[in-house]
Write an enzyme that holds these catalytic residues in place. Sequence first.
Site, PDB file in Angstrom:
ATOM      1  N   CYS A   1       0.694  -1.164   0.008  1.00 18.07           N
ATOM      2  CA  CYS A   1      -0.063   0.097   0.084  1.00 18.07           C
ATOM      3  C   CYS A   1       0.831   1.288   0.169  1.00 18.07           C
ATOM      4  O   CYS A   1       0.390   2.428  -0.395  1.00 18.07           O
ATOM      5  CB  CYS A   1      -1.048  -0.208   1.301  1.00 18.07           C
ATOM      6  SG  CYS A   1      -2.176  -1.268   1.218  1.00 18.07           S
TER       7      CYS A   1
ATOM      8  N   HIS B   1      -8.964   2.929  -2.923  1.00 14.72           N
ATOM      9  CA  HIS B   1      -7.672   2.475  -2.633  1.00 14.72           C
ATOM     10  C   HIS B   1      -7.087   1.581  -3.389  1.00 14.72           C
ATOM     11  O   HIS B   1      -7.272   0.153  -3.033  1.00 14.72           O
ATOM     12  CB  HIS B   1      -7.583   2.061  -1.140  1.00 14.72           C
ATOM     13  CG  HIS B   1      -6.088   1.767  -0.572  1.00 14.72           C
ATOM     14  ND1 HIS B   1      -4.976   2.370  -1.193  1.00 14.72           N
ATOM     15  CD2 HIS B   1      -5.739   0.672   0.304  1.00 14.72           C
ATOM     16  CE1 HIS B   1      -4.069   1.422  -0.549  1.00 14.72           C
ATOM     17  NE2 HIS B   1      -4.240   0.746   0.422  1.00 14.72           N
TER      18      HIS B   1
END
Length: 370
Positions: free
Chosen positions: A74, A317
């Site tokens: 991430c 995301h």
Amino acid sequence: MTKFGIQQDLSAHMTYEASLEALEDANLSMNDIDAIVVSSIEVMSNGERQKHSASAISSLFQIKAPILSVPAGCAGGGTALWTANRLCKTSSYRNILVIGFDKIVANTSKSVTDEILMGGERIYEQSEGLIFPAQNALVAQQYMLRYGATTDDFALVAYKNHQNAYLNPKARFYKRAVTLKQIKKSPVVASPLRLFDCSLSVNGAAAAVLTKEKTDIEIAGSSLFVDRLSAFESEDMTTWQATKLAAEEAYKQAGVAPDDIDIAELHDAFTPVEIISYEDLGFCKKGEGKNLVRKGVTNLNGKLPVNTSGGLKAKGHPISATGIAQFYELVKQIRHEAGERQVSNVNYALAQNIGGAGSSISVHILRKVN
């Protein structure tokens, strides 16, 4: 950047779209690019069966150049930007294209969740099924016990970011209204986190061009720190040292203090993370992050607007694209091109990108060049 959503475009198509927008914005062609830094987790469950992102990018753009693949979960987008910035400052490369992409939503939630869980510690976390919502729920529980935060505070973060995403054409929740009641009544995922406390898995890509040429915006601070794998290894789970260290270095490089920041895009993978990040970045004292959201300080019309894009919470995301998409929003704000969500007088902007539960963290500070 592409629109973030559940569209089933090929990764190559999304990468091309985002890169073309970046090149057009910079008034450059691919022939002007000296090197490329690309980040992707190279999802196994999306059916594309495509590894070796660097060579795939070479084939896509028909370019023979140094192409560096920087997978960092991430934190991939921010890590790619940090890497490209270092290359730009220390090498002869004049123009560097930075790309982040991932196609996450293309299989069952069970398959995708299991693949993402590989980013967690394998013996304790993976074997116990401690997926990232559960890991962050443990952090949230500790924060609530120590500092008196409530689930209502978390709900206010989600509500704020959904209001912002409503105004962002690139966001998953663009023109999709969500009420505070819906947020508070949504199903519990891992107590105290409800569904609307968790960020959205989406597909997407983002890109940026870093250059030695004089431009209207400069990267004044760029820092990356990597810490422990599991949050429970920390002396204090409610303080993420990698954020504090990266912020300290970025502020020093830029010659500014937290009070100088006009706007921020923070890694709100889970709503408590945004509140904790207020504190770790120096926007307030420890335990007082909840007060910023209660008082509306971080609202679109507040003193320090945070996640005007909608954040990971409501923009979405797509793993490796997230850190670069934060730059996209901040550049739009600095250039006064953010439409209905425009913030006035933006001179310094901060981006924070996180991998894991506080494991890998980059902090960048952008400065408007007068």
